[in-house]
Design an enzyme around this catalytic site. Structure first.
Site, mmCIF file in Angstrom:
data_model
loop_
_atom_site.group_PDB
_atom_site.id
_atom_site.type_symbol
_atom_site.label_atom_id
_atom_site.label_comp_id
_atom_site.label_asym_id
_atom_site.label_seq_id
_atom_site.Cartn_x
_atom_site.Cartn_y
_atom_site.Cartn_z
ATOM 1 N N GLY A 39 51.234 55.407 49.033
ATOM 2 C CA GLY A 39 52.519 55.820 48.464
ATOM 3 C C GLY A 39 53.585 56.128 49.497
ATOM 4 C CG HIS A 78 55.041 40.362 48.399
ATOM 5 N ND1 HIS A 78 53.752 40.584 47.976
ATOM 6 C CD2 HIS A 78 54.986 39.342 49.292
ATOM 7 C CE1 HIS A 78 52.943 39.734 48.586
ATOM 8 N NE2 HIS A 78 53.663 38.962 49.395
ATOM 9 N NE ARG A 127 43.679 48.333 38.842
ATOM 10 C CZ ARG A 127 42.370 48.250 38.703
ATOM 11 N NH1 ARG A 127 41.822 47.188 38.147
ATOM 12 N NH2 ARG A 127 41.594 49.225 39.139
ATOM 13 C CG ASN A 158 57.323 51.245 50.144
ATOM 14 O OD1 ASN A 158 58.450 51.025 50.540
ATOM 15 N ND2 ASN A 158 56.284 50.563 50.556
HETATM 16 C C1 GRF Z 1 53.567 47.923 50.873
HETATM 17 O O1 GRF Z 1 53.328 47.115 52.004
HETATM 18 C C2 GRF Z 1 54.183 47.094 49.788
HETATM 19 O O2 GRF Z 1 54.968 46.034 50.270
HETATM 20 C C3 GRF Z 1 53.013 46.544 49.066
HETATM 21 O O3 GRF Z 1 52.014 47.559 49.122
HETATM 22 C C4 GRF Z 1 52.282 48.395 50.236
HETATM 23 C C5 GRF Z 1 52.428 49.806 49.714
HETATM 24 O O4 GRF Z 1 52.281 50.696 50.699
HETATM 25 N N1 GRF Z 1 53.333 46.216 47.707
HETATM 26 P P1 GRF Z 1 52.490 52.250 50.293
HETATM 27 O O5 GRF Z 1 51.424 52.608 49.293
HETATM 28 O O6 GRF Z 1 53.871 52.367 49.710
HETATM 29 O O7 GRF Z 1 52.355 52.982 51.597
#
Ligand code: GRF
Length: 192
Positions: A14, A106, A88, A16
């Site tokens: 998490g 992505h 998912r 992001n």
């Molecule tokens: C990120 O690299 C995103 O691009 C991909 O999954 C990863 C998530 O990382 N969809 P986090 O859980 O936000 O650290």
């Protein structure tokens, strides 16, 4: 623009989600009101708890039940679902009833290096194996196929000599943390 309530869905750390939480802290118009994960122990849920935001583990039953998902999102008056490391596939039946309001990030320049199985280190290893000079990030609307919805933003990153998949992942993540909150803000400002 009326206020926009965001629900973040993630399967892992998490980071992001954390960047989004930090960016919108105190924002009068856009706020994170709910965080969900398909893993009960995912750290993204802990980040929500630390921020005092409702954090929910969704089992397969719930994930596959569009009525259950919509009921929960309506409870928190969610306008936009933000996938951030959610591994998912989102149920087509749910997407049909929440169309155009689910976005994903992505860690590559789609349509290249996307699709089933292309997540995390698999993406970066494939980019390096192909000797790409650039990689980047893609923010897109989510449809029923993996990583195929309308592209909303792409950010490019030059790959420096000697970078391995770990270094690449780290540099791409920095790009995500910077751009994703800002792209979400742009999307939110355009919402009715
Ligand atoms: C990120 O690299 C995103 O691009 C991909 O999954 C990863 C998530 O990382 N969809 P986090 O859980 O936000 O650290």
């Amino acid at each position: 623009m009326s206020s926009v309530n965001i629900s973040i869905w993630g399967s892992g750390s998490g980071s992001n989600a954390q960047a989004i939480l930090d960016y919108f802290q105190g924002n009068p118009l856009v706020q994170v009101v709910h965080i969900a994960s398909d893993h009960p122990g995912a750290y993204i849920l802990e980040r929500a708890r630390i921020h005092g935001i409702p954090a929910q583990y969704w089992d397969a039953e719930t994930r596959k039940n569009p009525d259950a998902l919509l009921h929960i999102l309506q409870k928190y008056q969610v306008n936009l679902v933000v996938l951030a490391g959610y591994l998912r596939k989102v149920s087509p039946a749910f997407l049909a009833r929440f169309a155009g309001k689910v976005v994903n990030i992505h860690p590559a320049l789609l349509p290249a290096y996307g699709g089933k199985g292309m997540f995390g280190h698999h993406v970066h290893e494939a980019v390096l194996a192909a000797k790409e000079k650039y990689t980047g990030i893609t923010v897109h609307l989510v449809n029923e196929a993996y990583d195929e919805g309308e592209i909303l933003f792409q950010g490019k990153l030059k790959i420096e000599p000697g970078w391995d998949a770990r270094q690449l992942a780290s540099e791409v993540l920095k790009l995500e943390h910077f751009h994703y909150p800002r792209i979400i803000e742009k999307i939110a400002k355009k919402m009715p």
